[in-house]
Design an enzyme around this catalytic site. Sequence first.
Site, PDB file in Angstrom:
ATOM      1  N   ARG A  51       0.770  -1.176   0.150  1.00  0.00           N
ATOM      2  CA  ARG A  51      -0.040  -0.073  -0.001  1.00  0.00           C
ATOM      3  C   ARG A  51       0.777   1.318   0.014  1.00  0.00           C
ATOM      4  O   ARG A  51       0.404   2.201  -0.854  1.00  0.00           O
ATOM      5  CB  ARG A  51      -0.904   0.144   1.195  1.00  0.00           C
ATOM      6  CG  ARG A  51      -2.274  -0.529   1.106  1.00  0.00           C
ATOM      7  CD  ARG A  51      -2.871  -1.125   2.323  1.00  0.00           C
ATOM      8  NE  ARG A  51      -1.780  -2.175   2.926  1.00  0.00           N
ATOM      9  CZ  ARG A  51      -1.796  -3.375   2.322  1.00  0.00           C
ATOM     10  NH1 ARG A  51      -2.904  -3.780   1.510  1.00  0.00           N
ATOM     11  NH2 ARG A  51      -0.831  -4.366   2.755  1.00  0.00           N
ATOM     12  N   THR A  52       1.900   1.437   0.942  1.00  0.00           N
ATOM     13  CA  THR A  52       2.519   2.663   1.096  1.00  0.00           C
ATOM     14  C   THR A  52       3.321   2.923  -0.056  1.00  0.00           C
ATOM     15  O   THR A  52       3.311   4.189  -0.810  1.00  0.00           O
ATOM     16  CB  THR A  52       3.508   2.433   2.318  1.00  0.00           C
ATOM     17  OG1 THR A  52       2.391   2.169   3.476  1.00  0.00           O
ATOM     18  CG2 THR A  52       4.130   3.684   2.525  1.00  0.00           C
ATOM     19  N   LYS A  79      25.751  -5.109  -3.294  1.00  0.00           N
ATOM     20  CA  LYS A  79      27.429  -5.216  -3.216  1.00  0.00           C
ATOM     21  C   LYS A  79      28.107  -4.498  -2.141  1.00  0.00           C
ATOM     22  O   LYS A  79      29.219  -4.636  -2.083  1.00  0.00           O
ATOM     23  CB  LYS A  79      27.713  -4.387  -4.448  1.00  0.00           C
ATOM     24  CG  LYS A  79      27.014  -4.830  -5.667  1.00  0.00           C
ATOM     25  CD  LYS A  79      27.641  -3.991  -6.932  1.00  0.00           C
ATOM     26  CE  LYS A  79      27.073  -4.058  -8.190  1.00  0.00           C
ATOM     27  NZ  LYS A  79      27.341  -2.987  -9.178  1.00  0.00           N
ATOM     28  N   ARG A 100      11.432   3.999   3.394  1.00  0.00           N
ATOM     29  CA  ARG A 100      11.077   3.016   4.636  1.00  0.00           C
ATOM     30  C   ARG A 100      12.326   2.065   4.676  1.00  0.00           C
ATOM     31  O   ARG A 100      13.095   1.551   3.814  1.00  0.00           O
ATOM     32  CB  ARG A 100      10.031   2.169   3.808  1.00  0.00           C
ATOM     33  CG  ARG A 100       9.944   0.817   4.808  1.00  0.00           C
ATOM     34  CD  ARG A 100       8.517  -0.156   4.491  1.00  0.00           C
ATOM     35  NE  ARG A 100       7.186   0.812   4.866  1.00  0.00           N
ATOM     36  CZ  ARG A 100       6.019   0.385   4.847  1.00  0.00           C
ATOM     37  NH1 ARG A 100       6.025  -1.018   4.387  1.00  0.00           N
ATOM     38  NH2 ARG A 100       5.079   1.042   5.217  1.00  0.00           N
ATOM     39  N   HIS A 128       5.302   6.019  11.630  1.00  0.00           N
ATOM     40  CA  HIS A 128       4.753   6.152  10.243  1.00  0.00           C
ATOM     41  C   HIS A 128       3.801   7.235  10.101  1.00  0.00           C
ATOM     42  O   HIS A 128       2.556   7.063   9.995  1.00  0.00           O
ATOM     43  CB  HIS A 128       4.059   4.598  10.213  1.00  0.00           C
ATOM     44  CG  HIS A 128       3.594   3.928   8.863  1.00  0.00           C
ATOM     45  ND1 HIS A 128       3.889   4.855   7.689  1.00  0.00           N
ATOM     46  CD2 HIS A 128       3.390   2.863   8.233  1.00  0.00           C
ATOM     47  CE1 HIS A 128       3.774   4.335   6.480  1.00  0.00           C
ATOM     48  NE2 HIS A 128       3.262   3.019   6.895  1.00  0.00           N
TER      49      HIS A 128
HETATM   50  C1  NCD Z   1       2.002  -1.083   8.021  1.00  0.00           C
HETATM   51  C2  NCD Z   1       3.598  -0.952   8.374  1.00  0.00           C
HETATM   52  O1  NCD Z   1       4.381  -1.032   7.412  1.00  0.00           O
HETATM   53  O2  NCD Z   1       3.868  -0.390   9.274  1.00  0.00           O
HETATM   54  N1  NCD Z   1       1.692  -1.193   6.774  1.00  0.00           N
HETATM   55  C3  NCD Z   1       1.276  -0.085   6.141  1.00  0.00           C
HETATM   56  O3  NCD Z   1       2.063   0.599   5.824  1.00  0.00           O
HETATM   57  N2  NCD Z   1      -0.063   0.066   5.712  1.00  0.00           N
HETATM   58  C4  NCD Z   1       1.609  -2.017   9.031  1.00  0.00           C
HETATM   59  C5  NCD Z   1       1.949  -3.278   9.026  1.00  0.00           C
HETATM   60  O4  NCD Z   1       3.112  -3.608   8.570  1.00  0.00           O
HETATM   61  O5  NCD Z   1       1.483  -3.958  10.101  1.00  0.00           O
END
Ligand code: NCD
Length: 300
Positions: A51-52, A79, A100, A128
């Site tokens: 999703r993100t 590498k 991320r 987040h």
């Molecule tokens: C979350 C995350 O990556 O922190 N997912 C997201 O971004 N929608 C939640 C999760 O991974 O449980």
Amino acid sequence: MADLISIRDLEKPTIEKLLESAQKMEKNLFTSHEKFQGKVAATLFFEPSTRTHLSFQTAAQRLGMSVVPYTHSNSSSVKGESLQDTLKIVDGYADALIIRHPAEGSARWAAEVCKHPVINAGDGGNQHPTQTLIDLYAIQKARGKIKGLNVSLIGDLAHARAMRSLLLALGMFGAKVKLIAPKGLEMSEAVVEEAREKFGAQIETSEQLDLAGADVAYVCRIQKERFSDPYQAAKLQASFRIMPELLKSAKDDMILMHPLPKIDEIPPEVDASPHAYYFQQAACGVPVRMAVLEYALREG
Ligand code: NCD
């Protein structure tokens, strides 16, 4: 231009403006945004994401930007290139970086290394912030307000960054929060204290999985990748589930939220329940992240 690393970076009026701007974005998803044309967003995901990653890419493209996605498994990091060098290179290519990474604090550090705005798409178990903006937006959309709502945060509150960010924001917006976690997976006491001290947040805690009285039940999965003992993670995953019978005790208009992915803490038969709101919640990702990109790239 502005970084967005933690929900703590945003004052309440700024969050309100972001939510208003997301509302406009949602109404005008197909409008062209000339000021973004020619701009490039780089997405650097060192941890899995559906999703993100996809909603940030969609948001950038709906704004007329182009996207350069970095694929960790295929990159020079494999590498042995340092994160610092990778960041410096991508900073030279793009107008904004969305990162991320499993290390807590990595996004803050990336913002120090890069001259272009950095958006934190999740740094380990820490923060987040864009998920939280989506959550606030989705709650407001369903319930018309946040203040005074009874919101239960349920699941692995010790490791879920989405829950940490959200607790602070719910405190700021005046929701009453109940933290429901299995023993050993409680929310960081420091974050609970921070929400109480900064916002006078009303927060209670429980180990008992219970939906009675909640206006919003927000569930997350057991974050098994952050456990040293996979057996313990699997045991907890099996023990903390929202079964259809449990929903019978919920208020009629309770909404069930989840940042997704859900594993089996919400079984598939719950998807058909009128309480299930997580797919609508996920759809808010695009307009909210369009507003976040606009915020990050703003001039002055
Ligand atoms: C979350 C995350 O990556 O922190 N997912 C997201 O971004 N929608 C939640 C999760 O991974 O449980």
